[in-house]
Write a protein that holds these residues in place. Structure first.
Motif, PDB file in Angstrom:
ATOM      1  N   ALA A  85     -10.240 -34.469 -17.907  1.00  0.00           N
ATOM      2  CA  ALA A  85      -9.482 -34.599 -16.662  1.00  0.00           C
ATOM      3  C   ALA A  85      -9.468 -33.277 -15.896  1.00  0.00           C
ATOM      4  O   ALA A  85      -9.519 -33.266 -14.657  1.00  0.00           O
ATOM      5  N   GLN A  86      -9.421 -32.181 -16.617  1.00  0.00           N
ATOM      6  CA  GLN A  86      -9.463 -30.868 -15.970  1.00  0.00           C
ATOM      7  C   GLN A  86     -10.792 -30.634 -15.265  1.00  0.00           C
ATOM      8  O   GLN A  86     -10.839 -30.024 -14.184  1.00  0.00           O
ATOM      9  N   LEU A  87     -11.875 -31.122 -15.838  1.00  0.00           N
ATOM     10  CA  LEU A  87     -13.171 -30.999 -15.163  1.00  0.00           C
ATOM     11  C   LEU A  87     -13.165 -31.790 -13.854  1.00  0.00           C
ATOM     12  O   LEU A  87     -13.651 -31.302 -12.823  1.00  0.00           O
ATOM     13  N   VAL A  88     -12.626 -32.998 -13.885  1.00  0.00           N
ATOM     14  CA  VAL A  88     -12.540 -33.797 -12.658  1.00  0.00           C
ATOM     15  C   VAL A  88     -11.718 -33.044 -11.614  1.00  0.00           C
ATOM     16  O   VAL A  88     -12.092 -32.972 -10.442  1.00  0.00           O
ATOM     17  N   PHE A  89     -10.606 -32.461 -12.051  1.00  0.00           N
ATOM     18  CA  PHE A  89      -9.759 -31.691 -11.127  1.00  0.00           C
ATOM     19  C   PHE A  89     -10.523 -30.511 -10.530  1.00  0.00           C
ATOM     20  O   PHE A  89     -10.480 -30.290  -9.313  1.00  0.00           O
ATOM     21  N   ALA A  90     -11.204 -29.752 -11.371  1.00  0.00           N
ATOM     22  CA  ALA A  90     -11.917 -28.566 -10.890  1.00  0.00           C
ATOM     23  C   ALA A  90     -13.014 -28.940  -9.901  1.00  0.00           C
ATOM     24  O   ALA A  90     -13.216 -28.264  -8.881  1.00  0.00           O
ATOM     25  N   THR A  91     -13.730 -30.015 -10.184  1.00  0.00           N
ATOM     26  CA  THR A  91     -14.762 -30.496  -9.256  1.00  0.00           C
ATOM     27  C   THR A  91     -14.123 -30.983  -7.961  1.00  0.00           C
ATOM     28  O   THR A  91     -14.615 -30.685  -6.858  1.00  0.00           O
ATOM     29  N   ALA A  92     -13.026 -31.711  -8.081  1.00  0.00           N
ATOM     30  CA  ALA A  92     -12.320 -32.201  -6.895  1.00  0.00           C
ATOM     31  C   ALA A  92     -11.796 -31.050  -6.046  1.00  0.00           C
ATOM     32  O   ALA A  92     -11.843 -31.099  -4.808  1.00  0.00           O
ATOM     33  N   TRP A  93     -11.310 -30.015  -6.702  1.00  0.00           N
ATOM     34  CA  TRP A  93     -10.789 -28.842  -5.968  1.00  0.00           C
ATOM     35  C   TRP A  93     -11.882 -28.234  -5.094  1.00  0.00           C
ATOM     36  O   TRP A  93     -11.660 -27.937  -3.920  1.00  0.00           O
TER      37      TRP A  93
END
Length: 337
Positions: A313-321
């Motif tokens: 989920a953190q990877l999705v967040f970082a990419t989304a950011w």
């Protein structure tokens, strides 16, 4: 020390502080609010027996939807600008398929954080919150499929909202889209793609999260991976952004096995991102692969690896950011095939 010198020194310090804040990397601070404990708390509700397997349009799914909405409201996150409320109704007639049981009316659920500089450009982060219900008296809890993606969306949204409250809101708008009817034919995402709240031309990408809480037989000895599907089908930029986010922040093994055009599973066509890809929107599908509890009553929340779920989920967040804050939207330079 004279007053003029002191004033100059103060201005220099303030200027430097302002520059440092402008260049500060905020991703780790907010990424780390996505924790195993918070995901577990949400998933033990969303995938509980009380939700009756969340079958499309049935009471259990509606209960799960109300829980999602309560969590958004608790964190000060609203439904989208231009919408009448939290629900996008998806009528039964739209979901009819030959030789399939008739489904009840259902609804997509959406939450929204408006962008500060480019609010008309929208990043969609999606997950389906339905599952297959109760069969022969047994609840099919759907903890991994797709309770894991559902609660990941909640926590990603909370992280972005925490950033916004601190004055670091995304430049582009973000739509958190919990779609219905995936298990019966990708119906909810198809409905949104054909009846979008925001113009498809303004939708910069879709990050779709479907099953990210377990590991498959190919990774029994090391769960530090996630399958990435479709990232390079429409946009080289999007593929590179996800790679760079992982290299910088999460250090997962990005497994592209199922991105192979010749892979017999053809997962690229089997989750909600595909209805965005068909419209020419760059997508990424994050996936942990199939396991023995897939579509079984044994897909329960006690079997989720919550630390692993948090990292993905953190990877999705970082990419989304990065997608929400970079100067330019990802360029579509491929045909999606």
């Amino acid at each position: 020390m004279n007053k003029l010198f002191m004033l100059s020194l103060s201005c220099l310090v303030l200027s430097c502080g302002s520059t440092n804040n402008k260049n500060k990397d905020y991703v780790p601070e907010y990424m780390n609010t996505i924790t195993a404990a918070n995901l577990k708390k949400d998933l033990y509700v969303v995938a509980s027996d009380e939700m009756e397997g969340r079958n499309t349009g049935e009471e259990g799914q509606k209960k799960a939807g109300k829980y999602l909405i309560s969590q958004y409201e608790e964190n000060g996150i609203s439904y989208p600008k231009g919408a009448d409320g939290w629900y996008q109704p998806v009528p039964s007639e739209f979901m009819q398929r030959a030789f399939s049981p008739k489904l009840n009316d259902s609804e997509n659920i959406w939450a929204y954080i408006e962008g500060t500089e480019k609010p008309d450009e929208v990043l969609v982060i999606s997950a389906h919150y339905d599952h297959v219900g109760i069969k022969n008296g047994e609840v099919y809890n759907g903890a991994d499929d797709d309770g894991s993606g559902t609660v990941a969306l909640l926590q990603i949204a909370k992280a972005f909202m925490a950033a916004k409250k601190a004055g670091h809101g995304p430049k582009r708008s973000i739509l958190f889209l919990h779609v219905t009817g995936e298990e019966h034919g990708l119906h909810g995402s198809r409905y949104y793609s054909e009846h979008p709240l925001f113009p498809i031309a303004n939708t910069i990408a879709d990050l779709n999260v479907d099953m990210i809480g377990r590991r498959d037989d190919g990774h029994k000895d090391n769960g530090n991976y996630v399958y990435v599907i479709g990232s390079d089908r429409l946009s080289t930029d999007l593929h590179n952004i996800n790679e760079e986010a992982n290299n910088k922040y999460t250090h997962l093994n990005l497994d592209y096995k199922y991105n192979d055009r010749k892979d017999p599973n053809q997962f690229y066509f089997r989750s909600d991102h595909y209805n965005f890809a068909k419209k020419g929107i760059p997508i990424i599908f994050y996936f942990n692969g199939v396991h023995d509890d897939y579509h079984m009553p044994t897909d329960t929340p006690d079997k989720i690896e919550y630390d692993l779920l948090a990292k993905r989920a953190q990877l999705v967040f970082a990419t989304a950011w990065e997608l929400a804050n970079r100067d330019e939207r990802p360029v579509v330079d491929k045909d999606g095939k």
